[in-house]
Scaffold this motif. Structure first.
Motif, PDB file in Angstrom:
ATOM      1  N   UNK A 101       0.705  -1.306  -0.004  1.00  0.00           N
ATOM      2  CA  UNK A 101       0.045   0.085   0.088  1.00  0.00           C
ATOM      3  C   UNK A 101       0.914   1.287  -0.036  1.00  0.00           C
ATOM      4  N   UNK A 102       1.886   1.153   0.666  1.00  0.00           N
ATOM      5  CA  UNK A 102       3.011   2.283   0.843  1.00  0.00           C
ATOM      6  C   UNK A 102       3.191   2.682  -0.526  1.00  0.00           C
ATOM      7  N   UNK A 103       3.606   1.742  -1.459  1.00  0.00           N
ATOM      8  CA  UNK A 103       4.196   2.118  -2.782  1.00  0.00           C
ATOM      9  C   UNK A 103       3.141   2.807  -3.507  1.00  0.00           C
ATOM     10  N   UNK A 104       1.904   2.288  -3.466  1.00  0.00           N
ATOM     11  CA  UNK A 104       0.848   2.993  -4.145  1.00  0.00           C
ATOM     12  C   UNK A 104       0.589   4.537  -3.843  1.00  0.00           C
ATOM     13  N   UNK A 105       0.581   4.685  -2.457  1.00  0.00           N
ATOM     14  CA  UNK A 105       0.199   5.860  -1.906  1.00  0.00           C
ATOM     15  C   UNK A 105       1.233   6.791  -1.879  1.00  0.00           C
ATOM     16  N   UNK A 106       2.527   6.489  -2.143  1.00  0.00           N
ATOM     17  CA  UNK A 106       3.742   7.377  -2.082  1.00  0.00           C
ATOM     18  C   UNK A 106       3.790   8.012  -3.666  1.00  0.00           C
ATOM     19  N   UNK A 107       3.056   6.813  -4.429  1.00  0.00           N
ATOM     20  CA  UNK A 107       3.357   7.841  -5.777  1.00  0.00           C
ATOM     21  C   UNK A 107       2.127   6.943  -6.746  1.00  0.00           C
ATOM     22  N   UNK A 108       1.042   7.541  -6.411  1.00  0.00           N
ATOM     23  CA  UNK A 108      -0.356   7.209  -7.099  1.00  0.00           C
ATOM     24  C   UNK A 108      -0.161   7.548  -8.803  1.00  0.00           C
ATOM     25  N   UNK A 109      -0.545   6.496  -9.488  1.00  0.00           N
ATOM     26  CA  UNK A 109      -0.665   6.657 -10.997  1.00  0.00           C
ATOM     27  C   UNK A 109      -1.853   6.005 -11.503  1.00  0.00           C
ATOM     28  N   UNK A 110      -2.183   6.429 -12.702  1.00  0.00           N
ATOM     29  CA  UNK A 110      -3.384   5.640 -13.260  1.00  0.00           C
ATOM     30  C   UNK A 110      -3.098   4.197 -13.481  1.00  0.00           C
ATOM     31  N   UNK A 111      -4.258   3.401 -12.930  1.00  0.00           N
ATOM     32  CA  UNK A 111      -4.270   2.032 -13.349  1.00  0.00           C
ATOM     33  C   UNK A 111      -5.397   1.676 -14.344  1.00  0.00           C
ATOM     34  N   UNK A 112      -5.198   0.998 -15.423  1.00  0.00           N
ATOM     35  CA  UNK A 112      -6.196   0.489 -15.994  1.00  0.00           C
ATOM     36  C   UNK A 112      -6.231  -1.042 -16.265  1.00  0.00           C
ATOM     37  N   UNK A 113      -7.682  -1.617 -16.225  1.00  0.00           N
ATOM     38  CA  UNK A 113      -7.795  -2.975 -16.393  1.00  0.00           C
ATOM     39  C   UNK A 113      -9.254  -3.182 -15.965  1.00  0.00           C
ATOM     40  N   UNK A 114      -9.600  -4.466 -16.178  1.00  0.00           N
ATOM     41  CA  UNK A 114     -11.226  -4.895 -16.112  1.00  0.00           C
ATOM     42  C   UNK A 114     -11.048  -6.367 -15.567  1.00  0.00           C
ATOM     43  N   UNK A 115     -12.561  -6.849 -15.520  1.00  0.00           N
ATOM     44  CA  UNK A 115     -12.649  -8.226 -15.242  1.00  0.00           C
ATOM     45  C   UNK A 115     -12.185  -8.693 -13.760  1.00  0.00           C
ATOM     46  N   UNK A 116     -11.087  -9.392 -13.794  1.00  0.00           N
ATOM     47  CA  UNK A 116     -10.317  -9.944 -12.425  1.00  0.00           C
ATOM     48  C   UNK A 116      -9.681  -8.829 -11.922  1.00  0.00           C
ATOM     49  N   UNK A 117      -9.205  -7.903 -12.632  1.00  0.00           N
ATOM     50  CA  UNK A 117      -8.771  -6.724 -12.078  1.00  0.00           C
ATOM     51  C   UNK A 117      -9.576  -5.701 -11.251  1.00  0.00           C
ATOM     52  N   UNK A 118     -10.741  -6.169 -10.913  1.00  0.00           N
ATOM     53  CA  UNK A 118     -11.701  -5.593 -10.281  1.00  0.00           C
ATOM     54  C   UNK A 118     -11.142  -5.567  -8.887  1.00  0.00           C
ATOM     55  N   UNK A 119     -10.287  -6.627  -8.308  1.00  0.00           N
ATOM     56  CA  UNK A 119      -9.682  -6.849  -7.061  1.00  0.00           C
ATOM     57  C   UNK A 119      -8.675  -5.695  -6.947  1.00  0.00           C
ATOM     58  N   UNK A 120      -7.843  -5.299  -7.980  1.00  0.00           N
ATOM     59  CA  UNK A 120      -6.900  -4.293  -7.879  1.00  0.00           C
ATOM     60  C   UNK A 120      -7.794  -2.894  -7.839  1.00  0.00           C
ATOM     61  N   UNK A 121      -8.587  -2.656  -8.458  1.00  0.00           N
ATOM     62  CA  UNK A 121      -9.375  -1.289  -8.500  1.00  0.00           C
ATOM     63  C   UNK A 121      -9.838  -1.134  -7.246  1.00  0.00           C
ATOM     64  N   UNK A 122     -10.535  -2.361  -6.374  1.00  0.00           N
ATOM     65  CA  UNK A 122     -11.110  -2.186  -5.021  1.00  0.00           C
ATOM     66  C   UNK A 122     -10.157  -1.825  -3.988  1.00  0.00           C
ATOM     67  N   UNK A 123      -8.922  -2.420  -4.182  1.00  0.00           N
ATOM     68  CA  UNK A 123      -7.624  -2.249  -3.339  1.00  0.00           C
ATOM     69  C   UNK A 123      -7.413  -0.928  -3.514  1.00  0.00           C
TER      70      UNK A 123
END
Length: 351
Positions: A101-123
């Motif tokens: 989580x710290x890596x994403x919070x320290x440098x947020x960047x656009x993430x694109x994906x769908x289907x099973x990537x719903x897990x990453x979107x929710x995270x």
């Protein structure tokens, strides 16, 4: 009073920036490299970004830990300004526990994906980081004679340009293309057929809210794994995104999944529901036109039964192509969408 969750949009990428292309779930490039190579070339051409592969992008059956390490590394690398998933799969539920989580919070960047990537979107949504639902290099960039116009337009909006776009019907669509091992996959469209008018339910008014949801089968897994942690009030005034996968769940199954969300209390808080045009055929199941129309109507009826019980106040639109059909609109996840039941319009804000 309920307090809605408001994820923030990451900074946009700029021409010449680097974009990570990751096999977050199924490593399709390992089995179908020709489609992958064409996808990378088109990604450069459409966006002006430079695709960067990571160790598991072309690995055969990479472990959850290895895939998580690549996701973490992409967020931690300051030269990477966006991340796009190659495709979905059915294993991201095992990757989430290993994410940083710290890596994403320290440098947020656009993430694109769908289907099973719903897990990453929710995270990311739980971390307060908005993302973009849709986009698959292996499905929407690599195959066919070119990149669909609506996909390219929303891809650029999500990654670089921002702005508001009215989502529209593409006119014709396909449930699946050619097998990626078939040379025709590189040059030919799949079986495209005319799209049907969208179905509108609920009050004739406009609602605007931040989105959450995704692939319905995955949303149920997220809830079962205890990874929706903020409570139903986090969705207050929001727009629920719902789409179904190439597994073609029956209308009965869709009804049960949505009913479970209703019993969880999630539906009573949303202001709107946007349901994607569902795929109704597959490589192994290719029904006639009458059966396809019936399947779409049955799923719409299932949605209507649940909505009328749990959120009759919500404005609902069914048929927007943001899921497992092509062409595909990429749409904000945690960002804002307006569903206008009076004007019969849907507008996405790419921030």
């Amino acid at each position: 009073m309920a307090s809605p969750h408001r994820p923030a949009a990451p900074p946009k990428a700029r021409p010449g920036d680097r974009i990570a292309v990751l096999s977050t779930s199924f490593a399709a490039p390992a089995a179908y490299p020709a489609v992958h190579e064409q996808a990378l070339r088109r990604l450069r051409e459409v966006t002006g970004l430079e695709p960067v592969e990571f160790p598991t992008t072309r690995a055969h059956n990479p472990s959850p830990e290895a895939r998580a390490a690549d996701i973490n590394a992409a967020f931690a690398d300051p030269s990477i300004r966006a991340i796009q998933a190659v495709v979905g799969g059915d294993d991201l539920i095992t990757v989430v526990p290993h994410l940083d989580a710290d890596a994403a919070l320290n440098d947020p960047k656009p993430f694109l994906g769908y289907s099973d990537n719903t897990h990453l979107h929710n995270w990311l949504w739980h971390l307060g980081i908005a993302s973009y639902y849709g986009g698959s290099t292996q499905v929407h960039l690599g195959p066919g004679p070119d990149v669909d116009e609506i996909h390219a337009r929303s891809l650029l909006a999500a990654l670089m340009k921002g702005g508001a776009i009215e989502l529209t019907r593409p006119g014709r669509s396909e449930d699946f293309g050619h097998d990626w091992a078939d040379p025709r996959a590189l040059t030919a469209e799949g079986d495209r057929r005319p799209t049907e008018p969208w179905v509108w339910l609920g009050p004739r008014r406009a609602v605007s809210g931040r989105t959450w949801g995704g692939c319905l089968e995955v949303v149920v897994d997220i809830l079962a794994a205890g990874r929706f942690e903020l409570g139903p009030s986090a969705l207050a005034g929001g727009i629920l995104l719902v789409e179904t996968s190439e597994e073609l769940p029956s209308a009965t199954r869709v009804h049960r999944y949505l009913r479970a969300l209703g019993e969880r209390g999630l539906l009573s808080h949303v202001a709107g529901v946007m349901v994607a045009q569902p795929p109704v055929s597959s490589f192994d199941d290719q029904p006639d036109d009458e059966t396809r129309t019936r399947r779409r109507a049955e799923q719409a009826d299932a949605v209507e039964r649940v909505v009328s019980r749990y959120c009759p106040h919500a404005v609902v639109v069914i048929g927007v192509p943001f899921g497992h059909t092509r062409p595909q609109w990429i749409v904000p996840y945690g960002g804002r969408i307006t569903v206008d039941g009076m004007g019969r319009q849907v507008t996405a804000d790419y921030l």
